[in-house]
Design a protein around this motif. Structure first.
Motif, PDB file in Angstrom:
ATOM      1  N   THR A   1       0.845  -1.210   0.000  1.00  0.00           N
ATOM      2  CA  THR A   1       0.000   0.000   0.000  1.00  0.00           C
ATOM      3  C   THR A   1       0.873   1.252   0.000  1.00  0.00           C
ATOM      4  OG1 THR A   1      -1.738  -1.184   1.166  1.00  0.00           O
ATOM      5  CG2 THR A   1      -1.866   1.209   1.223  1.00  0.00           C
ATOM      6  N   ASN A   2       1.900   1.263   0.868  1.00  0.00           N
ATOM      7  CA  ASN A   2       2.799   2.426   0.949  1.00  0.00           C
ATOM      8  C   ASN A   2       3.580   2.619  -0.347  1.00  0.00           C
ATOM      9  OD1 ASN A   2       1.993   2.936   3.559  1.00  0.00           O
ATOM     10  ND2 ASN A   2       3.713   1.868   4.503  1.00  0.00           N
ATOM     11  N   MET A   3       3.968   1.503  -0.958  1.00  0.00           N
ATOM     12  CA  MET A   3       4.698   1.602  -2.224  1.00  0.00           C
ATOM     13  C   MET A   3       3.813   2.224  -3.313  1.00  0.00           C
ATOM     14  SD  MET A   3       6.293  -1.403  -4.631  1.00  0.00           S
ATOM     15  CE  MET A   3       6.739  -0.988  -6.328  1.00  0.00           C
ATOM     16  N   LYS A   4       2.553   1.783  -3.356  1.00  0.00           N
ATOM     17  CA  LYS A   4       1.610   2.322  -4.359  1.00  0.00           C
ATOM     18  C   LYS A   4       1.423   3.833  -4.171  1.00  0.00           C
ATOM     19  CE  LYS A   4      -0.869  -2.071  -4.852  1.00  0.00           C
ATOM     20  NZ  LYS A   4      -2.023  -2.861  -4.403  1.00  0.00           N
ATOM     21  N   LYS A   5       1.359   4.268  -2.906  1.00  0.00           N
ATOM     22  CA  LYS A   5       1.221   5.707  -2.620  1.00  0.00           C
ATOM     23  C   LYS A   5       2.465   6.468  -3.078  1.00  0.00           C
ATOM     24  CE  LYS A   5      -1.889   5.266   1.387  1.00  0.00           C
ATOM     25  NZ  LYS A   5      -1.890   5.119   2.863  1.00  0.00           N
ATOM     26  N   SER A   6       3.636   5.864  -2.840  1.00  0.00           N
ATOM     27  CA  SER A   6       4.897   6.492  -3.267  1.00  0.00           C
ATOM     28  C   SER A   6       4.970   6.605  -4.788  1.00  0.00           C
ATOM     29  CB  SER A   6       6.102   5.687  -2.768  1.00  0.00           C
ATOM     30  OG  SER A   6       6.184   5.737  -1.375  1.00  0.00           O
ATOM     31  N   VAL A   7       4.454   5.580  -5.481  1.00  0.00           N
ATOM     32  CA  VAL A   7       4.438   5.602  -6.956  1.00  0.00           C
ATOM     33  C   VAL A   7       3.584   6.774  -7.435  1.00  0.00           C
ATOM     34  CG1 VAL A   7       3.591   4.363  -9.015  1.00  0.00           C
ATOM     35  CG2 VAL A   7       4.929   3.135  -7.292  1.00  0.00           C
ATOM     36  N   GLU A   8       2.439   6.981  -6.768  1.00  0.00           N
ATOM     37  CA  GLU A   8       1.551   8.102  -7.143  1.00  0.00           C
ATOM     38  C   GLU A   8       2.212   9.453  -6.876  1.00  0.00           C
ATOM     39  OE1 GLU A   8      -2.210   7.349  -5.245  1.00  0.00           O
ATOM     40  OE2 GLU A   8      -2.593   5.597  -6.535  1.00  0.00           O
ATOM     41  N   LYS A   9       2.953   9.538  -5.774  1.00  0.00           N
ATOM     42  CA  LYS A   9       3.681  10.788  -5.455  1.00  0.00           C
ATOM     43  C   LYS A   9       4.708  11.108  -6.532  1.00  0.00           C
ATOM     44  CE  LYS A   9       3.404  10.658  -0.412  1.00  0.00           C
ATOM     45  NZ  LYS A   9       4.129  10.087   0.744  1.00  0.00           N
ATOM     46  N   LEU A  10       5.221  10.070  -7.177  1.00  0.00           N
ATOM     47  CA  LEU A  10       6.216  10.256  -8.244  1.00  0.00           C
ATOM     48  C   LEU A  10       5.545  10.529  -9.594  1.00  0.00           C
ATOM     49  CD1 LEU A  10       8.699   7.394  -7.230  1.00  0.00           C
ATOM     50  CD2 LEU A  10       9.186   9.839  -7.123  1.00  0.00           C
ATOM     51  N   GLY A  11       4.226  10.698  -9.569  1.00  0.00           N
ATOM     52  CA  GLY A  11       3.486  11.074 -10.775  1.00  0.00           C
ATOM     53  C   GLY A  11       3.084   9.919 -11.667  1.00  0.00           C
ATOM     54  N   SER A  12       3.105   8.708 -11.112  1.00  0.00           N
ATOM     55  CA  SER A  12       2.713   7.542 -11.905  1.00  0.00           C
ATOM     56  C   SER A  12       1.624   6.766 -11.159  1.00  0.00           C
ATOM     57  CB  SER A  12       3.936   6.654 -12.165  1.00  0.00           C
ATOM     58  OG  SER A  12       3.603   5.642 -13.092  1.00  0.00           O
ATOM     59  N   THR A  13       1.337   5.572 -11.632  1.00  0.00           N
ATOM     60  CA  THR A  13       0.341   4.736 -10.959  1.00  0.00           C
ATOM     61  C   THR A  13       0.734   3.252 -11.066  1.00  0.00           C
ATOM     62  OG1 THR A  13      -1.986   4.059 -10.872  1.00  0.00           O
ATOM     63  CG2 THR A  13      -1.101   4.632 -13.042  1.00  0.00           C
ATOM     64  N   ALA A  14       0.369   2.499 -10.046  1.00  0.00           N
ATOM     65  CA  ALA A  14       0.630   1.050 -10.054  1.00  0.00           C
ATOM     66  C   ALA A  14      -0.625   0.284 -10.458  1.00  0.00           C
ATOM     67  CB  ALA A  14       1.108   0.603  -8.674  1.00  0.00           C
ATOM     68  N   GLN A  15      -1.650   1.026 -10.865  1.00  0.00           N
ATOM     69  CA  GLN A  15      -2.896   0.388 -11.299  1.00  0.00           C
ATOM     70  C   GLN A  15      -2.639  -0.507 -12.504  1.00  0.00           C
ATOM     71  OE1 GLN A  15      -5.792   3.488 -11.690  1.00  0.00           O
ATOM     72  NE2 GLN A  15      -7.457   2.193 -11.038  1.00  0.00           N
ATOM     73  N   GLY A  16      -3.236  -1.678 -12.495  1.00  0.00           N
ATOM     74  CA  GLY A  16      -3.051  -2.603 -13.617  1.00  0.00           C
ATOM     75  C   GLY A  16      -1.904  -3.579 -13.392  1.00  0.00           C
ATOM     76  N   TYR A  17      -1.131  -3.352 -12.326  1.00  0.00           N
ATOM     77  CA  TYR A  17      -0.040  -4.274 -11.989  1.00  0.00           C
ATOM     78  C   TYR A  17      -0.410  -5.049 -10.734  1.00  0.00           C
ATOM     79  CZ  TYR A  17       2.666  -1.436 -15.239  1.00  0.00           C
ATOM     80  OH  TYR A  17       3.112  -0.778 -16.366  1.00  0.00           O
ATOM     81  N   ASN A  18      -0.214  -6.360 -10.763  1.00  0.00           N
ATOM     82  CA  ASN A  18      -0.612  -7.143  -9.594  1.00  0.00           C
ATOM     83  C   ASN A  18       0.455  -7.090  -8.494  1.00  0.00           C
ATOM     84  OD1 ASN A  18       1.379  -8.992 -10.336  1.00  0.00           O
ATOM     85  ND2 ASN A  18      -0.059 -10.340 -11.383  1.00  0.00           N
ATOM     86  N   ASP A  19       0.089  -7.573  -7.316  1.00  0.00           N
ATOM     87  CA  ASP A  19       0.976  -7.496  -6.151  1.00  0.00           C
ATOM     88  C   ASP A  19       2.258  -8.306  -6.339  1.00  0.00           C
ATOM     89  OD1 ASP A  19      -0.837  -5.834  -4.990  1.00  0.00           O
ATOM     90  OD2 ASP A  19      -1.614  -7.276  -3.533  1.00  0.00           O
ATOM     91  N   SER A  20       2.176  -9.417  -7.068  1.00  0.00           N
ATOM     92  CA  SER A  20       3.376 -10.233  -7.296  1.00  0.00           C
ATOM     93  C   SER A  20       4.444  -9.453  -8.062  1.00  0.00           C
ATOM     94  CB  SER A  20       3.024 -11.506  -8.070  1.00  0.00           C
ATOM     95  OG  SER A  20       2.188 -12.332  -7.314  1.00  0.00           O
ATOM     96  N   THR A  21       3.997  -8.650  -9.023  1.00  0.00           N
ATOM     97  CA  THR A  21       4.928  -7.812  -9.789  1.00  0.00           C
ATOM     98  C   THR A  21       5.555  -6.764  -8.872  1.00  0.00           C
ATOM     99  OG1 THR A  21       3.712  -8.136 -11.850  1.00  0.00           O
ATOM    100  CG2 THR A  21       5.115  -6.186 -11.730  1.00  0.00           C
ATOM    101  N   LEU A  22       4.718  -6.071  -8.095  1.00  0.00           N
ATOM    102  CA  LEU A  22       5.221  -5.022  -7.204  1.00  0.00           C
ATOM    103  C   LEU A  22       6.151  -5.594  -6.135  1.00  0.00           C
ATOM    104  CD1 LEU A  22       1.936  -2.932  -6.736  1.00  0.00           C
ATOM    105  CD2 LEU A  22       3.762  -2.565  -8.386  1.00  0.00           C
TER     106      LEU A  22
END
Length: 234
Positions: free
Chosen positions: A14-35
């Motif tokens: 969850t924290n990683m996904k928030k950090s990705v958004e702060k960097l101007g991107s999104t982790a949407q569409g990527y599953n947890d195994s990838t992340l």
């Protein structure tokens, strides 16, 4: 997995996904195994994992704008017939054999980089049927038998390993280096300086009978060609 551990991983993701958004991107569409591969590669540090993930996204969209590298984009590299896909190892990892004697330093560096992406993507894809889970790994076998100075490509080796480290985190299960000639020892020392600790730990130099037996046992004789002590064809 223990519930407590599961919860910790959930929070980290969850924290990683928030950090990705702060960097101007999104982790949407990527599953947890990838992340999780990016988190593992960055020792579970969410901000560093997010940074690595966003850098990978940017690299991927620039290098592979159409989603995959077509064979028509890498004709010279394919023509050399230096990469062989053997099927799955005992641990269910796709096995890729590199005949270094068929490799010569590339005149076209961009084509070579595309070829590295092409072969890594193809190898990973051969490890699953249907939908990718995101945590698939591969085994590389680097055969240095009968190579001469003409085949030595320090730049190419560093490129291959750096792509694995930076853009295919946690995809390498093991890389076995076989039949290393004496003159290659100093070359490997140079290349290994560019590898991080986690990658180096996955590289196995097979140099005696005991190590060869262990290599055959780990990969599996059903998938290894006869010339490597197995029962299969190359």
């Amino acid at each position: 997995m223990e519930p407590q551990m599961d919860e910790k991983l959930g929070i980290a993701l969850t924290n990683m996904k928030k950090s990705v958004e702060k960097l101007g991107s999104t982790a949407q569409g990527y599953n947890d195994s990838t992340l999780m591969r990016f988190l593992t590669a960055r020792s579970m540090e969410e901000d560093k994992a997010a940074k690595m993930f966003v850098q990978w996204q940017k690299w991927r969209s620039a290098m592979v704008p159409n989603g995959s590298i077509q064979e028509s984009e890498v004709p010279d590299e394919l023509e050399a017939r230096k990469i062989y896909l053997q099927g799955l190892s005992k641990g269910k990892y796709p096995v890729m054999i590199v005949l270094t004697r068929n490799h010569f330093p590339a005149k076209d560096q961009l084509q070579f980089k595309k070829f590295v992406v092409h072969l890594l993507d193809k190898t990973i894809a051969s490890g699953f049927k249907g939908k990718e889970i995101g945590n698939e790994k591969l085994i590389g076998v680097l055969d240095l038998q009968n190579i001469s100075y003409k085949n030595v490509d320090v730049r190419g080796l560093i490129t291959g390993f750096q792509f694995l480290q930076d853009y295919y985190p946690e995809r390498l299960a093991k890389c076995y280096i076989l039949r290393m000639p004496w003159f290659f020892v100093s070359i490997w020392k140079v290349v290994s300086r560019f590898l991080d600790k986690a990658t180096l730990e996955k590289v196995v130099l097979v140099s005696n009978d005991d190590e060869e037996r262990e290599f055959i046992r780990e990969v599996g004789e059903d998938v290894l060609p006869v010339e490597y002590g197995g029962k299969a064809n190359l």
